[in-house]
Design a protein around this motif. Sequence first.
Motif, mmCIF file in Angstrom:
data_model
loop_
_atom_site.group_PDB
_atom_site.id
_atom_site.type_symbol
_atom_site.label_atom_id
_atom_site.label_comp_id
_atom_site.label_asym_id
_atom_site.label_seq_id
_atom_site.Cartn_x
_atom_site.Cartn_y
_atom_site.Cartn_z
ATOM 1 N N ASN A 1 0.826 -1.205 0.000
ATOM 2 C CA ASN A 1 0.000 0.000 0.000
ATOM 3 C C ASN A 1 0.863 1.259 0.000
ATOM 4 O OD1 ASN A 1 -2.621 1.048 -0.109
ATOM 5 N ND2 ASN A 1 -2.695 1.383 2.094
ATOM 6 N N ALA A 2 1.925 1.251 0.790
ATOM 7 C CA ALA A 2 2.840 2.394 0.808
ATOM 8 C C ALA A 2 3.487 2.576 -0.560
ATOM 9 C CB ALA A 2 3.910 2.192 1.878
ATOM 10 N N GLY A 3 3.904 1.464 -1.178
ATOM 11 C CA GLY A 3 4.516 1.539 -2.500
ATOM 12 C C GLY A 3 3.553 2.038 -3.556
ATOM 13 N N ASN A 4 2.308 1.599 -3.488
ATOM 14 C CA ASN A 4 1.311 1.989 -4.481
ATOM 15 C C ASN A 4 1.029 3.489 -4.425
ATOM 16 O OD1 ASN A 4 -0.178 0.925 -6.626
ATOM 17 N ND2 ASN A 4 -2.047 0.763 -5.424
ATOM 18 N N ILE A 5 0.942 4.030 -3.214
ATOM 19 C CA ILE A 5 0.686 5.459 -3.067
ATOM 20 C C ILE A 5 1.917 6.276 -3.502
ATOM 21 C CG2 ILE A 5 0.314 7.271 -1.342
ATOM 22 C CD1 ILE A 5 -1.644 5.392 0.048
ATOM 23 N N LEU A 6 3.118 5.814 -3.168
ATOM 24 C CA LEU A 6 4.330 6.497 -3.625
ATOM 25 C C LEU A 6 4.434 6.470 -5.145
ATOM 26 C CD1 LEU A 6 7.005 5.306 -1.042
ATOM 27 C CD2 LEU A 6 6.059 7.598 -1.281
ATOM 28 N N PHE A 7 3.993 5.367 -5.739
ATOM 29 C CA PHE A 7 4.049 5.239 -7.199
ATOM 30 C C PHE A 7 3.113 6.257 -7.860
ATOM 31 C CE2 PHE A 7 3.033 2.934 -11.237
ATOM 32 C CZ PHE A 7 4.312 2.993 -11.765
ATOM 33 N N PRO B 1 -2.847 16.471 -0.248
ATOM 34 C CA PRO B 1 -2.959 15.883 -1.587
ATOM 35 C C PRO B 1 -1.794 16.287 -2.492
ATOM 36 C CG PRO B 1 -4.459 17.734 -1.366
ATOM 37 C CD PRO B 1 -3.882 17.493 -0.002
ATOM 38 N N LEU B 2 -1.516 15.430 -3.464
ATOM 39 C CA LEU B 2 -0.460 15.714 -4.432
ATOM 40 C C LEU B 2 -0.886 16.818 -5.384
ATOM 41 C CD1 LEU B 2 0.417 12.004 -5.239
ATOM 42 C CD2 LEU B 2 1.579 13.544 -3.653
ATOM 43 N N GLU B 3 -2.173 16.828 -5.691
ATOM 44 C CA GLU B 3 -2.723 17.843 -6.575
ATOM 45 C C GLU B 3 -4.094 18.262 -6.044
ATOM 46 O OE1 GLU B 3 -1.279 17.133 -11.044
ATOM 47 O OE2 GLU B 3 -2.424 15.455 -10.248
ATOM 48 N N GLY B 4 -4.456 19.515 -6.250
ATOM 49 C CA GLY B 4 -5.775 19.985 -5.868
ATOM 50 C C GLY B 4 -5.899 20.292 -4.386
ATOM 51 N N LYS B 5 -7.129 20.554 -3.984
ATOM 52 C CA LYS B 5 -7.418 20.939 -2.606
ATOM 53 C C LYS B 5 -7.539 19.695 -1.722
ATOM 54 C CE LYS B 5 -9.978 25.087 -3.995
ATOM 55 N NZ LYS B 5 -11.277 25.807 -3.928
ATOM 56 N N PRO B 6 -7.378 19.858 -0.408
ATOM 57 C CA PRO B 6 -7.578 18.733 0.519
ATOM 58 C C PRO B 6 -8.977 18.137 0.382
ATOM 59 C CG PRO B 6 -6.472 20.545 1.627
ATOM 60 C CD PRO B 6 -6.903 21.067 0.281
ATOM 61 N N ALA C 1 2.580 11.629 -10.629
ATOM 62 C CA ALA C 1 2.123 13.017 -10.576
ATOM 63 C C ALA C 1 3.283 13.996 -10.744
ATOM 64 C CB ALA C 1 1.404 13.274 -9.254
ATOM 65 N N PHE C 2 4.450 13.679 -10.165
ATOM 66 C CA PHE C 2 5.581 14.598 -10.201
ATOM 67 C C PHE C 2 6.438 14.442 -11.459
ATOM 68 C CE2 PHE C 2 4.903 14.885 -5.564
ATOM 69 C CZ PHE C 2 4.964 16.269 -5.430
ATOM 70 N N ALA C 3 6.649 13.193 -11.913
ATOM 71 C CA ALA C 3 7.606 12.960 -12.994
ATOM 72 C C ALA C 3 6.972 12.462 -14.279
ATOM 73 C CB ALA C 3 8.673 11.960 -12.531
ATOM 74 N N GLY C 4 5.709 12.038 -14.232
ATOM 75 C CA GLY C 4 5.066 11.536 -15.432
ATOM 76 C C GLY C 4 5.251 10.036 -15.599
ATOM 77 N N LEU C 5 4.384 9.444 -16.393
ATOM 78 C CA LEU C 5 4.388 8.001 -16.608
ATOM 79 C C LEU C 5 5.681 7.520 -17.247
ATOM 80 C CD1 LEU C 5 2.582 5.463 -16.362
ATOM 81 C CD2 LEU C 5 1.809 5.907 -18.690
ATOM 82 N N ALA C 6 6.219 8.302 -18.187
ATOM 83 C CA ALA C 6 7.405 7.882 -18.937
ATOM 84 C C ALA C 6 8.626 7.738 -18.048
ATOM 85 C CB ALA C 6 7.696 8.875 -20.058
ATOM 86 N N VAL C 7 8.652 8.429 -16.919
ATOM 87 C CA VAL C 7 9.772 8.311 -15.989
ATOM 88 C C VAL C 7 9.420 7.362 -14.845
ATOM 89 C CG1 VAL C 7 11.211 9.556 -14.327
ATOM 90 C CG2 VAL C 7 10.668 10.593 -16.531
ATOM 91 N N LYS D 1 12.592 14.900 -7.215
ATOM 92 C CA LYS D 1 11.613 14.356 -6.272
ATOM 93 C C LYS D 1 10.826 13.214 -6.899
ATOM 94 C CE LYS D 1 9.318 17.139 -3.588
ATOM 95 N NZ LYS D 1 8.327 18.138 -3.075
ATOM 96 N N GLY D 2 10.403 13.372 -8.153
ATOM 97 C CA GLY D 2 9.643 12.332 -8.828
ATOM 98 C C GLY D 2 10.446 11.065 -9.017
ATOM 99 N N ILE D 3 11.718 11.209 -9.380
ATOM 100 C CA ILE D 3 12.583 10.041 -9.571
ATOM 101 C C ILE D 3 12.798 9.313 -8.245
ATOM 102 C CG2 ILE D 3 14.900 9.296 -10.224
ATOM 103 C CD1 ILE D 3 14.940 11.601 -12.228
ATOM 104 N N LEU D 4 13.035 10.062 -7.170
ATOM 105 C CA LEU D 4 13.241 9.444 -5.861
ATOM 106 C C LEU D 4 11.981 8.726 -5.376
ATOM 107 C CD1 LEU D 4 15.307 12.227 -4.047
ATOM 108 C CD2 LEU D 4 16.135 10.073 -5.015
ATOM 109 N N LEU D 5 10.819 9.307 -5.661
ATOM 110 C CA LEU D 5 9.561 8.651 -5.296
ATOM 111 C C LEU D 5 9.386 7.341 -6.066
ATOM 112 C CD1 LEU D 5 7.146 11.720 -5.128
ATOM 113 C CD2 LEU D 5 7.718 10.202 -3.227
#
Length: 333
Positions: free
Chosen positions: A92-98, A232-237, A103-109, A169-173
């Motif tokens: 679950n932790a991995g799925n949320i980090l993924f 949230p990663l994007e948008g309002k709480p 969100a930060f780096a895009g699907l291609a990365v 940040k996206g790569i590290l996530l």
Amino acid sequence: MYIIETYSWAVACAVITMICWGSWPNARKLGRSTWRFELFYWDYVMGVLLVSSVMALTWGAHGTQGRNIWDDLQLANTSALLSAAAGGVIFNAGNILFMAAIAFAGLAVAFPVGAGLAMVLGILVNYIAVPAGSPYFLFGGMVCIVLAILLSAAAYRRQAQQLNKPPLKGILLAISAGILFGFFYRFIAASMATDFSNPQPGLLTPYTAVLFFAIGTVVSNLLFNTLLMYRPLEGKPVRYSDYFSGSLRDHFSGWLGGAIWGLGISLSILCAGKVGYAVSFGLGQCNAMIAAIWGVFVWKEFKNAPAGTNRLLYGMFACYMMGILLIIGAREN
């Protein structure tokens, strides 16, 4: 309980796992486009728990082989139950980090880094723990699939209208998610008996292990997803009250997505008793090919892609097929 007795049936179940793990995100499209991922995810983990419970109370409770779930729970060591639940927490932790990495780096990365690292680590860790199958075929297949993931990333890069340098940040996530994905399966496997037909007292059968994996996923979601709602990663709480404003269609999309993924993990663990954990996990991680099939042929994501993109896609599918055939061929004589 019911167990898989033939290699061919085990491979078929592993392929179904691959299809499930590559198809569940399509359920997200059934809900409203405005339905937030954080709210979808509550229903998703409940869908995983629902299918795990149904499998445990049907296939796991009946039959003449192995040990039924009720006897399994009575004989289970607390350490085995906690190990299976820990697998759910780690997943679950991995799925949320993924999701954060995307969100930060895009699907291609995020995908080649996260999924590629998970593939390599998962096969290595599970093969070292339980060395079943030919290492030449198994690791040869792993190399082909990693190459396919890289080709997929290259195709998505060509498709992008603007290619910006991905933030660190996206790569590290993505790296963090890949590490967690690579290890969650081992915690489930470590909780189980080595022989499903004659399980040792204290260790779990596949159905009990997957059920407690799902429980770990749901319990950990109370922390992980709550943090995601308020930060949230994007948008309002998002508030808890927002969950109850969703339509039946919105909630059904999450339940269905979780049920599809839950069926996949159930079959993956079940068939591991015949093909080995490394082979089972490796075939399941070919889910990116199924996701690519949905994207290319159903959702037409590459319809207006630049010239040369199709060659990358054809190469990707060829590498995936070669990798799948090699992993299936890793069977021990």
